[in-house]
Design an enzyme around this catalytic site. Structure first.
Site, PDB file in Angstrom:
ATOM      1  N   GLY A   1       2.908   3.424   3.617  1.00 15.33           N
ATOM      2  CA  GLY A   1       2.714   2.789   2.320  1.00 15.33           C
ATOM      3  C   GLY A   1       3.239   3.714   1.257  1.00 15.33           C
ATOM      4  O   GLY A   1       3.873   4.732   1.538  1.00 15.33           O
TER       5      GLY A   1
ATOM      6  N   GLY B   1       2.573   1.267   9.254  1.00 17.67           N
ATOM      7  CA  GLY B   1       3.769   1.645   8.513  1.00 17.67           C
ATOM      8  C   GLY B   1       3.405   2.622   7.416  1.00 17.67           C
ATOM      9  O   GLY B   1       2.250   3.030   7.295  1.00 17.67           O
TER      10      GLY B   1
ATOM     11  N   ASP C   1       5.637  -4.387 -10.231  1.00 18.74           N
ATOM     12  CA  ASP C   1       6.515  -3.977  -9.135  1.00 18.74           C
ATOM     13  C   ASP C   1       6.709  -5.118  -8.148  1.00 18.74           C
ATOM     14  O   ASP C   1       6.545  -4.972  -6.951  1.00 18.74           O
ATOM     15  CB  ASP C   1       5.919  -2.753  -8.433  1.00 18.74           C
ATOM     16  CG  ASP C   1       6.951  -2.065  -7.541  1.00 18.74           C
ATOM     17  OD1 ASP C   1       8.162  -2.284  -7.746  1.00 18.74           O
ATOM     18  OD2 ASP C   1       6.527  -1.306  -6.642  1.00 18.74           O
TER      19      ASP C   1
ATOM     20  N   GLY D   1       0.805   6.816   1.583  1.00 19.15           N
ATOM     21  CA  GLY D   1       0.404   7.367   2.873  1.00 19.15           C
ATOM     22  C   GLY D   1       0.506   6.313   3.949  1.00 19.15           C
ATOM     23  O   GLY D   1       0.978   5.192   3.714  1.00 19.15           O
TER      24      GLY D   1
ATOM     25  N   LYS E   1      -5.219   1.354   3.897  1.00 11.85           N
ATOM     26  CA  LYS E   1      -4.179   2.118   3.204  1.00 11.85           C
ATOM     27  C   LYS E   1      -4.769   3.314   2.501  1.00 11.85           C
ATOM     28  O   LYS E   1      -5.884   3.254   1.984  1.00 11.85           O
ATOM     29  CB  LYS E   1      -3.599   1.240   2.089  1.00 11.85           C
ATOM     30  CG  LYS E   1      -2.522   0.302   2.468  1.00 11.85           C
ATOM     31  CD  LYS E   1      -2.041  -0.356   1.165  1.00 11.85           C
ATOM     32  CE  LYS E   1      -0.827  -1.212   1.402  1.00 11.85           C
ATOM     33  NZ  LYS E   1      -0.298  -1.707   0.121  1.00 11.85           N
TER      34      LYS E   1
ATOM     35  N   VAL F   1      -0.329   3.469   6.704  1.00 15.97           N
ATOM     36  CA  VAL F   1      -1.159   2.272   6.724  1.00 15.97           C
ATOM     37  C   VAL F   1      -1.517   1.997   8.178  1.00 15.97           C
ATOM     38  O   VAL F   1      -0.659   2.054   9.055  1.00 15.97           O
ATOM     39  CB  VAL F   1      -0.399   1.069   6.129  1.00 15.97           C
ATOM     40  CG1 VAL F   1      -1.300  -0.154   6.094  1.00 15.97           C
ATOM     41  CG2 VAL F   1       0.117   1.396   4.746  1.00 15.97           C
TER      42      VAL F   1
END
Ligand SMILES: *[C@@H]1O[C@H](CO)[C@@H](O)[C@H](O)[C@H]1NC(C)=O
Ligand SMILES: *[C@@H]1O[C@H](CO)[C@@H](O)[C@H](O)[C@H]1NC(C)=O
Ligand SMILES: *[C@@H]1O[C@H](CO)[C@@H](O)[C@H](O)[C@H]1NC(C)=O
Ligand SMILES: *[C@@H]1O[C@H](CO)[C@@H](O)[C@H](O)[C@H]1NC(C)=O
Ligand SMILES: *[C@@H]1O[C@H](CO)[C@@H](O)[C@H](O)[C@H]1NC(C)=O
Ligand SMILES: *[C@@H]1O[C@H](CO)[C@@H](O)[C@H](O)[C@H]1NC(C)=O
Length: 724
Positions: free
Chosen positions: A426, A424, A540, A429, A445, A431
């Site tokens: 990240g 997917g 976060d 960038g 990652k 992953v």
């Protein structure tokens, strides 16, 4: 066969003697070899029994003469004699002349004729001589050969004329004061026909050129000078070449002279040497003898033709390899390991690779060398670049961090199988999924690009992450720094993020599982806030950053905004990500505190019980809090899947805790320690007090250490943050 009667000359006593070549010489044994610097090879000879009839040489005062009919005083001087390779005699012959007074009276003359050819063995060479005529108003010609339409078969001559004394030019012999002409073959004499000085040919008042001259001279033997019109002596002689041959004839029958076809292998055959052969004369009748190829010497003598040692004369007989002389020839081989494209006598010997093979070999070698050089350079560059990147990405600071594996670029490539398994996107960038050598599944990652300014921050970040060792925090296994953008290798969470599980995979989620996830996440956050070696805040927290492994154990991930927290709070550089979970206080003040994480966690709790995603305006949270404030419960918003009569109390308790986390006043928000305690208590109560468990198979999970805190939650009036 009367035509082939034995020639009388064969009965001369000289011929009865066997002529054998003296060792290394070409004269008859016992005969004078030379005279006055002139070698005398047989058939020429000086003295009785030393010459073949017709080839006698006279030797007087160290001077050789042809023995002609003339007396010795007017004899024909010999300059050289040769048998091989050309049968040739060079002689000096007198110049023909006639001179006149101004009144055209002839004062003297000579036709130049000498009888050099008593037996007829000589012919004036037509190829090596030419006829010159000097004079200013004269015509001269020679004649030769048997009688034809006229007295002779051949006539050749030319006219020389001068307009005045200044007409002739040195070196220019083209009719003005001098003319010249090639002569025909077969000339047996040198008699000149001089035009009589009368009529148009008169020499009256011709003091500037009183004489006419005519002579045959070897080519290159004379250069015209204007002076010679007046200064040439009448006794002058010129070098001239004579061809000779064996011109035996049946004197009695005066028949034709014999050619090879008539004499070979017959009695009296002159080519007596082994390895000799007969060659027909090219200038006049008769034949000459020659040694066969590979031999040299005198074919007119027994054993006169000697084998040539070709190997001793590489200029004449080339050999590019090893030379071996043989009888009559020579062998030339390339040395072992060498070969030639053809005959090594003509073609060079090369090492035993074909030219193409050699070329190919050379090319291959060259190209290989080049490739090696390029590769070496590339590798060196790559290495130095990697080192540079390693340094730039803080490798020095990170290589000694315990528990952190530093992967090389190659190792990383192997781990991700060349980025073949895309997981997917990240934050910074793609992953990729990967597998370590011990079969541990990992996620690789991209991190942020590191600059000089952010290097310390980055290394600090990695250090922090590597020190976060807790089962509810996504473990940082290692990193790769040899690349432009550093890569971080994390443990793999098989079930993706909580966000995915809640909203994308739509699978049923029991309250027990939701509680477990909440507790696990809270434990992870609590660890970060207080128990970890370094006190940090996450910054976060959101469902997207809570990952679930194959057992649905939550793992807090993405420390992108984490900052080392040495003070109670710090100024955050920037706020990234959707605002749905961001503490409004933090947004307003820019001060990121642990209580900001608590707020975000409250938002996650709301989602866990409502299964509805927060919006950026946080309207859902506000509504949730409002419902609590106004009705003491947000039952209307609870996820219908888990909202059962038995669980409604539990849901309300979780919701209440959420509202506390979402308090406007940060001081009223609980610390994560308390959040964990209260959630754990709720679970315990549920296990012991409420037995109706309708959870799915995943609910067998037991999650973490349960807090033993005895403090009982005292619900306070919810006072959610309301933006001003
Ligand atoms: C001939 O030449 C030789 C050497 O070249 C010399 O010794 C000899 O005296 C000469 N004879 C005469 C007669 O000139
Ligand atoms: C030829 O000779 C005449 C008389 O001597 C002279 O006048 C004339 O110029 C000469 N011509 C050439 C071309 O020399
Ligand atoms: C021709 O003239 C030149 C120059 O005067 C002289 O040297 C040479 O000996 C002369 N040639 C003959 C054959 O007289
Ligand atoms: C001359 O004789 C030799 C050997 O005796 C022979 O090989 C050769 O062919 C003969 N030549 C002719 C032209 O008959
Ligand atoms: C030359 O020939 C003779 C016989 O004619 C022979 O005995 C002799 O061996 C030969 N010599 C060579 C070098 O062949
Ligand atoms: C004599 O033989 C040699 C070698 O075979 C050859 O080169 C040469 O031309 C021959 N000479 C004549 C006059 O045939």
């Amino acid at each position: 066969m009367s035509r082939f009667r034995m020639p009388t000359v064969f009965f001369l006593p000289a011929m009865l003697l066997s002529a054998v070549a003296a060792d290394g010489l070409t004269v008859k044994a016992g005969c004078k070899e030379s005279c006055g610097g002139v070698d005398i090879p047989y058939p020429f000879g000086i003295g009785a029994d030393c010459f073949r009839p017709g080839f006698e040489i006279l030797c007087s005062s160290n001077t050789s003469y042809l023995a002609g009919k003339t007396t010795l005083s007017s004899g024909i001087r010999v300059l050289s004699l040769s048998v091989m390779p050309r049968p040739e005699v060079r002689v000096l012959l007198p110049v023909a002349f006639q001179c006149f007074t101004a009144k055209n009276r002839r004062t003297g003359y000579s036709f130049g004729e000498v009888d050099f050819n008593p037996v007829g063995v000589y012919r004036i060479s037509s190829t090596h001589n030419e006829l010159f005529v000097l004079g200013c108003n004269t015509l001269v010609y020679i004649s030769s050969g048997p009688t034809g339409r006229y007295r002779y078969s051949y006539y050749a001559g030319c006219v020389a004329f001068c307009n005045d004394s200044r007409s002739a030019q040195d070196g220019a012999c083209a009719g003005v004061g001098c003319c010249r002409v090639d002569i025909p073959p077969g000339l047996t004499g040198n008699s000149m026909h001089l035009q009589e000085s009368e009529g148009t040919w008169s020499h009256i008042d011709q003091e500037f050129s009183p004489c006419d001259y005519a002579f045959i001279v070897e080519k290159g033997g004379y250069q015209f000078k204007v002076d010679n019109l007046t200064n040439m002596p009448t006794t002058q002689a010129m070098p001239m070449r004579l061809d000779w041959a064996i011109r035996d004839s049946d004197i009695q029958s005066t028949g034709p002279m014999y050619s090879c076809a008539q004499v070979v292998n017959k009695t009296g055959y002159t080519c007596v040497s082994n390895n000799s052969q007969c060659v027909d004369s090219t200038n006049g009748p008769g034949y000459i003898c020659n040694c066969t190829a590979g031999y040299e010497g005198n074919p007119y003598l027994l054993n006169g033709c000697k084998n040539i040692n070709e190997c001793a004369r590489p200029e004449e007989f080339p050999c590019n390899g090893e030379c071996h002389d043989t009888e009559g020839s020579y062998n030339c081989f390339c040395r072992r390991g060498y070969q030639s494209d053809g005959d090594p006598k003509e073609n060079p010997c090369n090492p035993k690779f074909s030219r193409t093979a050699k070329l190919a070999l050379g090319l291959t070698f060259g190209v290989s060398l080049m490739i090696v050089a390029i590769l070496t350079t590339v590798i060196k560059l790559e290495r130095s670049k990697r080192k540079e990147l390693f340094r730039k990405n803080g490798g020095k600071a990170l290589q000694d961090v315990t528990g952190l594996v530093i992967f090389t670029k190659e190792e990383l490539k192997k781990i991700t199988d060349n980025d073949s398994n895309f997981l997917g996107k990240g934050r910074f960038g793609n992953v990729y999924k990967g597998t370590l050598r011990d079969n541990t599944v990992v996620a690789v990652k991209s991190s942020i690009k590191v600059s000089k300014e952010t290097k310390d921050e980055f290394t600090e970040e990695v250090k922090i992450q590597s020190k976060m060792i807790h089962k509810n925090i996504l473990k940082l296994i290692g990193c790769c720094l040899e690349v432009d953008v550093p890569k971080l290798v994390y443990e793999f969470a098989a079930n993706g993020s909580l966000e995915d599980t809640l909203y994308r995979r739509k699978r049923p989620l029991s309250l027990n599982l939701r509680l477990d996830i909440a507790i696990g996440s809270a434990e992870g956050l609590k660890y970060m806030h207080s128990d970890a070696p370094l006190v940090i805040r996450h910054g976060d927290i959101k469902p997207g950053n809570i990952l679930l492994d194959e057992n649905f154990t939550p793992k807090i991930s993405d420390f992108g905004l984490s900052k080392l927290l040495t003070l109670e709070y710090c100024i955050a550089d920037s706020v990234v990500g959707p605002f749905a979970y961001i503490d409004p206080v933090y947004r307003k003040t820019g001060l990121l505190t642990q209580k900001s994480d608590v707020y975000s966690f409250g938002a996650v709790l709301v989602e866990l019980v409502t299964r509805e995603q927060n919006d950026n305006g946080q309207e859902r949270i506000k509504r949730f809090c409002r419902l609590y404030a106004e009705q003491g419960s947000a039952q209307a918003m609870f996820d219908k899947e888990i909202e059962t009569d038995e669980d409604i109390f539990m849901l309300e308790q979780i919701g209440k805790l959420a509202t506390e986390c979402l308090e406007e006043d940060t001081h009223n928000r609980p610390y994560m320690t308390e959040v964990v305690e209260r959630l754990v208590m709720l679970r315990r109560r549920r296990k012991h007090g409420i037995t109706q468990d309708r959870s799915g198979p995943e609910d067998t999970i037991t999650n973490g250490s349960e807090s033993t805190s005895a403090s009982v939650l005292v619900p306070s009036t919810p006072d959610c943050y309301r933006p001003t």
